[in-house]
Design a protein around this motif. Sequence first.
Motif, mmCIF file in Angstrom:
data_model
loop_
_atom_site.group_PDB
_atom_site.id
_atom_site.type_symbol
_atom_site.label_atom_id
_atom_site.label_comp_id
_atom_site.label_asym_id
_atom_site.label_seq_id
_atom_site.Cartn_x
_atom_site.Cartn_y
_atom_site.Cartn_z
ATOM 1 N N MET A 88 0.830 -1.200 0.000
ATOM 2 C CA MET A 88 0.000 0.000 0.000
ATOM 3 C C MET A 88 0.865 1.250 0.000
ATOM 4 N N ARG A 119 -2.506 -7.534 -3.775
ATOM 5 C CA ARG A 119 -3.499 -7.078 -2.801
ATOM 6 C C ARG A 119 -4.742 -7.957 -2.780
ATOM 7 N N PHE A 126 -8.853 -1.308 7.898
ATOM 8 C CA PHE A 126 -8.247 -0.056 8.358
ATOM 9 C C PHE A 126 -8.723 0.337 9.745
ATOM 10 N N ASN A 130 -14.218 1.836 6.782
ATOM 11 C CA ASN A 130 -14.401 2.625 5.565
ATOM 12 C C ASN A 130 -15.226 1.898 4.518
ATOM 13 N N PHE A 132 -17.674 1.334 1.509
ATOM 14 C CA PHE A 132 -17.976 2.196 0.377
ATOM 15 C C PHE A 132 -19.411 2.678 0.502
ATOM 16 N N ARG A 196 -15.660 -7.812 3.491
ATOM 17 C CA ARG A 196 -15.259 -7.329 2.166
ATOM 18 C C ARG A 196 -13.864 -7.847 1.832
ATOM 19 N N SER B 337 -9.766 7.490 2.866
ATOM 20 C CA SER B 337 -9.939 6.138 3.391
ATOM 21 C C SER B 337 -10.692 5.251 2.399
ATOM 22 N N LEU B 338 -11.604 5.848 1.617
ATOM 23 C CA LEU B 338 -12.320 5.044 0.628
ATOM 24 C C LEU B 338 -11.374 4.615 -0.483
ATOM 25 N N ASP B 340 -8.116 4.224 -0.174
ATOM 26 C CA ASP B 340 -7.248 3.201 0.408
ATOM 27 C C ASP B 340 -7.971 1.863 0.458
ATOM 28 N N GLY B 341 -9.236 1.912 0.908
ATOM 29 C CA GLY B 341 -10.021 0.688 1.001
ATOM 30 C C GLY B 341 -10.079 -0.015 -0.333
ATOM 31 N N SER B 342 -10.304 0.761 -1.371
ATOM 32 C CA SER B 342 -10.435 0.170 -2.697
ATOM 33 C C SER B 342 -9.098 -0.366 -3.199
ATOM 34 N N TYR B 343 -8.022 0.404 -3.020
ATOM 35 C CA TYR B 343 -6.701 -0.082 -3.462
ATOM 36 C C TYR B 343 -6.340 -1.356 -2.709
ATOM 37 N N ALA B 344 -6.666 -1.371 -1.404
ATOM 38 C CA ALA B 344 -6.307 -2.530 -0.601
ATOM 39 C C ALA B 344 -7.059 -3.779 -1.033
#
Lengths: 287, 456
Positions: A88, A119, A126, A130, A132, A196, B337-338, B340-344
Amino acid sequence: MTDDRETSHNQGPTTVNRMADLNMPLTSAAGLFTANAPKVTARDVTVHYGDKQALFGVSIDIPEKSVTAFIGPSGCGKSTFLRCINRMNDTIPICRVAGEILIDGADIYDRRLDPVLLRARVGMVFQKPNPFPKTIYENVAYGPRIHGTTASRQELDGVVETSLRKAGLWDEVKDRLDQPGTGLSGGQQQRLCIARAIAVGPEVILMDEPCSALDPIATARIEELIFELAANFTIVIVTHSMQQAARVSQQTAFFHLGHLVEYGATEQIFTAPSDKRTQDYITGRFG
Amino acid sequence: MIALYFVLTALVAISAFAVGRARSQRLKVAGVRLHSLPSYHGLFLAAICTVPMLLAVAAWTPLAPRYVEARAVAALPEALQPATGLEHDARMREIVMAAEGRAQAPSPEVAEAGRAYVAAQTTSKTVLLVAGILAALAAFSWGLPRISADFRARNRFEALTLWLLIACSAVAVLTTIGILFSVMFETLRFFQRYPWWDFLFGLQWSPQTAIRSDQIGASGSFGAVPLFVGTSLIMVIAMLVAGPVGLFAAIYMSEYATPRFRSLAKPLLEVLAGIPTVVFGFFAALTVAPFIRRTGEALGLSVASESALAAGLVMGVMIIPFVSSLSDDVITAVPQSLRDGSYAMGSTKAETIKRVILPAALPGIVSAFMLAVSRAVGETMIVVMAAGLAGNLTFNPLEAVTTVTVQIKTLLTGDQEFDSAKTLSAFALGFVLFFFTLTLNVIALRIVRKYREQYD
Ligand SMILES: Nc1ncnc2c1ncn2[C@@H]1O[C@H](COP(=O)(O)OP(=O)(O)O)[C@@H](O)[C@H]1O
Ligand SMILES: [Mg+2]
């Protein structure tokens, strides 16, 4: 993606050689990991943010299908190291990573490896939940959709259900899958984020202080969940709470000022730390 | 004299501030613990001294001319007293001319009235000056003894500031309401002469009314549908340009551009919004329209020299910054954070933008589009210059069309009686436009507000 995964498994034998080559002394007792083979192996990992060095030569073996906790005072580089494991840090332009990290013996910083595929194998949860701004269903279906891992709607429905079940959220949300994930409570949101991450079928799940935004009851649920998940996943968790590390983890690594100071069985770290700094931290002298 | 008054007001403010601060400072030096800082005492004293002075001038401004006129007219002999309003105005003009020495007075009586006029003016200004100074002095002598350790000068001054803020917002709100009502009343007058359904749904727009009653074929037809269609046509063309270009520019700016490029390109793009529309207008009329006509002719199409396409394209370029700047803001506001969430989860940048960022920013983007539309609909100059005046009812972008704004401008320019159906129809058009853009803006703002709540 599957190709890649196979390559990494095929490299199994080479791993042994490489490890022998590297032959670096670990910070703490070597005979620690008798139970599980190492899943993630880091050697001499150094991270710079611009001119500022955040990590100094971290080497660690993280055994598979167990929980490894990273503890240490704020700003000591726990998150930074965690984010190296799924690359990341690549999303931060000023961040430079040096050293070697292997998963199942394959170098994840190999030029030929697409971090996007990595990934999918290394999920992340996190600090702040978070989800979506989509429905609960769409949140969980997000990963399978982008990776094209499910062939039909039924299969996708199945993955969504199993993931939610594994995250212990199914019973609470099964009647409102079409409602926004952002409408759930904080603890539910965090479990949704776990679901998720699970839905992509990762091997490793990284959690960066997953409970720090939650109340004690929600925290207890997540901890229970982490314990259950460890049967199938390799879990690495950063935590601020030493009690939490003691409750959920089998191994604990103590970071201080960018150095991995001490690493060992959780029990040993908390009862008989060998380093003065670890002892000070655990007894609440700083942090 | 009036300039002097304002200079005086400023001097009063400065000196009251100085006195107030010095007085409280002295208390402080003497070891007393003040409730408020000395500068607040100064500000409070300055405020209470200047407010009456400003109120005096505000009251004086509408009253003084009446007083002066009354005195001037009173100075006229019985025979010259005006009987009607019209006569009054004419007589006053003579008197003012004479008083200011711009013209010879037609009679000694008028010259006399002129002198009375000047004298009355001097009196009224003196009265203002004296009243202002007295008011300030009264306020000063009321305020100065109040300066003490416990006096809550800060709270008082903040309360006064609050009133100032309220007054300013009241001006903005009342102006809007005032405009709305005046337009509405004129519109109602129009609908007394012309049925509203014919206006809203009529297909024929030819607002020529008879000047002489024996003229033929000039009864005026006020079916506004061609204008609505023309406006919508140009708006759609403009949005087809500005929507994608603006949105993609915003995506590039917020997600891909380096901070250096962004800090350079964003202001440049916003300069586009600062170009006067008349400049866009002649660009449309002199460059784009002929280009479109030549291209059309080369393709064997018949293109009017003024076309909806030319106006729409240029207007689209004009409103790009409205779309891009606002969209850029809402996209940037999507929490990291969204992303990051998606990349992760292993999604690429493009997938993240398409599946997470744009859906999250959608409400904001929609409202950016709405604000751009209301800008396009209200725009006049470009259309006047590039789209023509003909009230054609057509959906063909290659023909000349006209819009609501252009017709308002055409109806109201030149010498017009302001109570014919022709001029009143402009108010009706204005009302429709006002209503439309107001609705769009309200919807857009509501969406933005709802969207903000989602992340705060
Ligand atoms: N994106 C970033 N840019 C610059 N410096 C960073 C960034 N993220 C973290 N750092 C720095 O790296 C060091 C380690 O931070 P981090 O890994 O977040 O610590 P921890 O998670 O242990 O609290 C800190 O000194 C922090 O200031
Ligand atoms: Mg951290």
